[in-house]
Design a protein around this motif. Structure first.
Motif, PDB file in Angstrom:
ATOM      1  N   MET A   1       0.822  -1.182   0.000  1.00 26.97           N
ATOM      2  CA  MET A   1       0.000   0.000   0.000  1.00 26.97           C
ATOM      3  C   MET A   1       0.869   1.249   0.000  1.00 26.97           C
ATOM      4  O   MET A   1       0.564   2.224  -0.683  1.00 26.97           O
ATOM      5  N   ALA A   2       1.958   1.248   0.709  1.00 30.17           N
ATOM      6  CA  ALA A   2       2.846   2.401   0.737  1.00 30.17           C
ATOM      7  C   ALA A   2       3.453   2.639  -0.634  1.00 30.17           C
ATOM      8  O   ALA A   2       3.712   3.772  -1.014  1.00 30.17           O
ATOM      9  N   HIS A   3       3.657   1.557  -1.368  1.00 24.51           N
ATOM     10  CA  HIS A   3       4.231   1.670  -2.703  1.00 24.51           C
ATOM     11  C   HIS A   3       3.277   2.428  -3.639  1.00 24.51           C
ATOM     12  O   HIS A   3       3.709   3.227  -4.467  1.00 24.51           O
ATOM     13  N   GLY A   4       1.981   2.199  -3.514  1.00 25.59           N
ATOM     14  CA  GLY A   4       0.977   2.870  -4.334  1.00 25.59           C
ATOM     15  C   GLY A   4       0.928   4.355  -4.030  1.00 25.59           C
ATOM     16  O   GLY A   4       0.776   5.186  -4.921  1.00 25.59           O
ATOM     17  N   ILE A   5       1.073   4.715  -2.767  1.00 22.05           N
ATOM     18  CA  ILE A   5       1.061   6.125  -2.360  1.00 22.05           C
ATOM     19  C   ILE A   5       2.302   6.824  -2.913  1.00 22.05           C
ATOM     20  O   ILE A   5       2.215   7.944  -3.416  1.00 22.05           O
ATOM     21  N   GLN A   6       3.439   6.181  -2.848  1.00 17.90           N
ATOM     22  CA  GLN A   6       4.676   6.772  -3.379  1.00 17.90           C
ATOM     23  C   GLN A   6       4.554   6.991  -4.893  1.00 17.90           C
ATOM     24  O   GLN A   6       4.992   8.009  -5.411  1.00 17.90           O
ATOM     25  N   ARG A   7       3.966   6.030  -5.537  1.00 21.08           N
ATOM     26  CA  ARG A   7       3.801   6.143  -6.990  1.00 21.08           C
ATOM     27  C   ARG A   7       2.887   7.320  -7.339  1.00 21.08           C
ATOM     28  O   ARG A   7       3.171   8.097  -8.249  1.00 21.08           O
ATOM     29  N   LYS A   8       1.769   7.455  -6.623  1.00 22.12           N
ATOM     30  CA  LYS A   8       0.847   8.562  -6.862  1.00 22.12           C
ATOM     31  C   LYS A   8       1.505   9.902  -6.544  1.00 22.12           C
ATOM     32  O   LYS A   8       1.313  10.881  -7.261  1.00 22.12           O
ATOM     33  N   LEU A   9       2.272   9.944  -5.460  1.00 23.53           N
ATOM     34  CA  LEU A   9       2.974  11.170  -5.075  1.00 23.53           C
ATOM     35  C   LEU A   9       4.009  11.549  -6.139  1.00 23.53           C
ATOM     36  O   LEU A   9       4.109  12.715  -6.526  1.00 23.53           O
ATOM     37  N   ALA A  10       4.736  10.570  -6.648  1.00 21.20           N
ATOM     38  CA  ALA A  10       5.731  10.831  -7.686  1.00 21.20           C
ATOM     39  C   ALA A  10       5.052  11.334  -8.957  1.00 21.20           C
ATOM     40  O   ALA A  10       5.533  12.282  -9.603  1.00 21.20           O
ATOM     41  N   LEU A  11       3.923  10.736  -9.305  1.00 15.24           N
ATOM     42  CA  LEU A  11       3.179  11.173 -10.482  1.00 15.24           C
ATOM     43  C   LEU A  11       2.659  12.591 -10.305  1.00 15.24           C
ATOM     44  O   LEU A  11       2.763  13.418 -11.216  1.00 15.24           O
ATOM     45  N   ALA A  12       2.146  12.903  -9.133  1.00 21.25           N
ATOM     46  CA  ALA A  12       1.641  14.249  -8.856  1.00 21.25           C
ATOM     47  C   ALA A  12       2.774  15.272  -8.916  1.00 21.25           C
ATOM     48  O   ALA A  12       2.597  16.375  -9.456  1.00 21.25           O
ATOM     49  N   MET A  13       3.934  14.914  -8.381  1.00 23.38           N
ATOM     50  CA  MET A  13       5.080  15.821  -8.430  1.00 23.38           C
ATOM     51  C   MET A  13       5.524  16.040  -9.878  1.00 23.38           C
ATOM     52  O   MET A  13       5.828  17.166 -10.288  1.00 23.38           O
ATOM     53  N   PHE A  14       5.536  14.972 -10.675  1.00 24.32           N
ATOM     54  CA  PHE A  14       5.926  15.088 -12.082  1.00 24.32           C
ATOM     55  C   PHE A  14       4.962  15.998 -12.834  1.00 24.32           C
ATOM     56  O   PHE A  14       5.385  16.881 -13.587  1.00 24.32           O
ATOM     57  N   ILE A  15       3.680  15.812 -12.625  1.00 26.82           N
ATOM     58  CA  ILE A  15       2.676  16.645 -13.291  1.00 26.82           C
ATOM     59  C   ILE A  15       2.822  18.096 -12.856  1.00 26.82           C
ATOM     60  O   ILE A  15       2.774  19.019 -13.679  1.00 26.82           O
ATOM     61  N   GLY A  16       3.040  18.322 -11.569  1.00 23.99           N
ATOM     62  CA  GLY A  16       3.219  19.682 -11.066  1.00 23.99           C
ATOM     63  C   GLY A  16       4.446  20.351 -11.641  1.00 23.99           C
ATOM     64  O   GLY A  16       4.398  21.526 -12.046  1.00 23.99           O
ATOM     65  N   MET A  17       5.550  19.627 -11.697  1.00 20.87           N
ATOM     66  CA  MET A  17       6.780  20.204 -12.240  1.00 20.87           C
ATOM     67  C   MET A  17       6.636  20.485 -13.738  1.00 20.87           C
ATOM     68  O   MET A  17       7.118  21.497 -14.238  1.00 20.87           O
ATOM     69  N   THR A  18       5.952  19.611 -14.444  1.00 15.96           N
ATOM     70  CA  THR A  18       5.717  19.828 -15.868  1.00 15.96           C
ATOM     71  C   THR A  18       4.863  21.062 -16.081  1.00 15.96           C
ATOM     72  O   THR A  18       5.149  21.887 -16.955  1.00 15.96           O
ATOM     73  N   ALA A  19       3.823  21.214 -15.283  1.00 13.71           N
ATOM     74  CA  ALA A  19       2.948  22.382 -15.396  1.00 13.71           C
ATOM     75  C   ALA A  19       3.720  23.663 -15.087  1.00 13.71           C
ATOM     76  O   ALA A  19       3.556  24.679 -15.772  1.00 13.71           O
ATOM     77  N   MET A  20       4.570  23.629 -14.081  1.00 10.63           N
ATOM     78  CA  MET A  20       5.376  24.808 -13.737  1.00 10.63           C
ATOM     79  C   MET A  20       6.348  25.126 -14.864  1.00 10.63           C
ATOM     80  O   MET A  20       6.571  26.289 -15.196  1.00 10.63           O
ATOM     81  N   GLY A  21       6.918  24.104 -15.459  1.00 10.62           N
ATOM     82  CA  GLY A  21       7.842  24.309 -16.571  1.00 10.62           C
ATOM     83  C   GLY A  21       7.155  24.939 -17.763  1.00 10.62           C
ATOM     84  O   GLY A  21       7.691  25.839 -18.404  1.00 10.62           O
ATOM     85  N   LEU A  22       5.949  24.482 -18.054  1.00 12.59           N
ATOM     86  CA  LEU A  22       5.202  25.063 -19.169  1.00 12.59           C
ATOM     87  C   LEU A  22       4.805  26.503 -18.872  1.00 12.59           C
ATOM     88  O   LEU A  22       4.845  27.359 -19.757  1.00 12.59           O
TER      89      LEU A  22
END
Length: 78
Positions: A1-22
């Motif tokens: 279960m912790a692995h799923g949360i880390q994956r979602k957090l990493a995805l959210a961070m990636f999306i946020g950084m991409t949006a900031m970059g754009l």
């Protein structure tokens, strides 16, 4: 279960950084403005060089015509 949360957090961070970059790409800073100015100056310089070369070519052609005409006139006198 912790692995799923880390994956979602990493995805959210990636999306946020991409949006900031754009968003950062939309704002034009001094470096981008300077780059555009350099590009424009280079384009204008290239156009000026092309015009100068065309004029020089026309001048050389006119000189050639004058020399040819003078040679023809000199040849007809003999």
């Amino acid at each position: 279960m912790a692995h799923g949360i880390q994956r979602k957090l990493a995805l959210a961070m990636f999306i946020g950084m991409t949006a900031m970059g754009l968003a950062a790409c939309e704002e034009e800073g001094p470096a981008e403005k300077a780059g555009e100015n350099v590009d424009q100056a280079m384009d204008e310089a290239g156009e000026n060089i092309d015009e100068s070369m065309d004029k020089a070519g026309e001048t050389v052609e006119e000189m050639g015509d004058s020399v040819e005409q003078a040679a023809d006139e000199a040849d007809s006198e003999y």
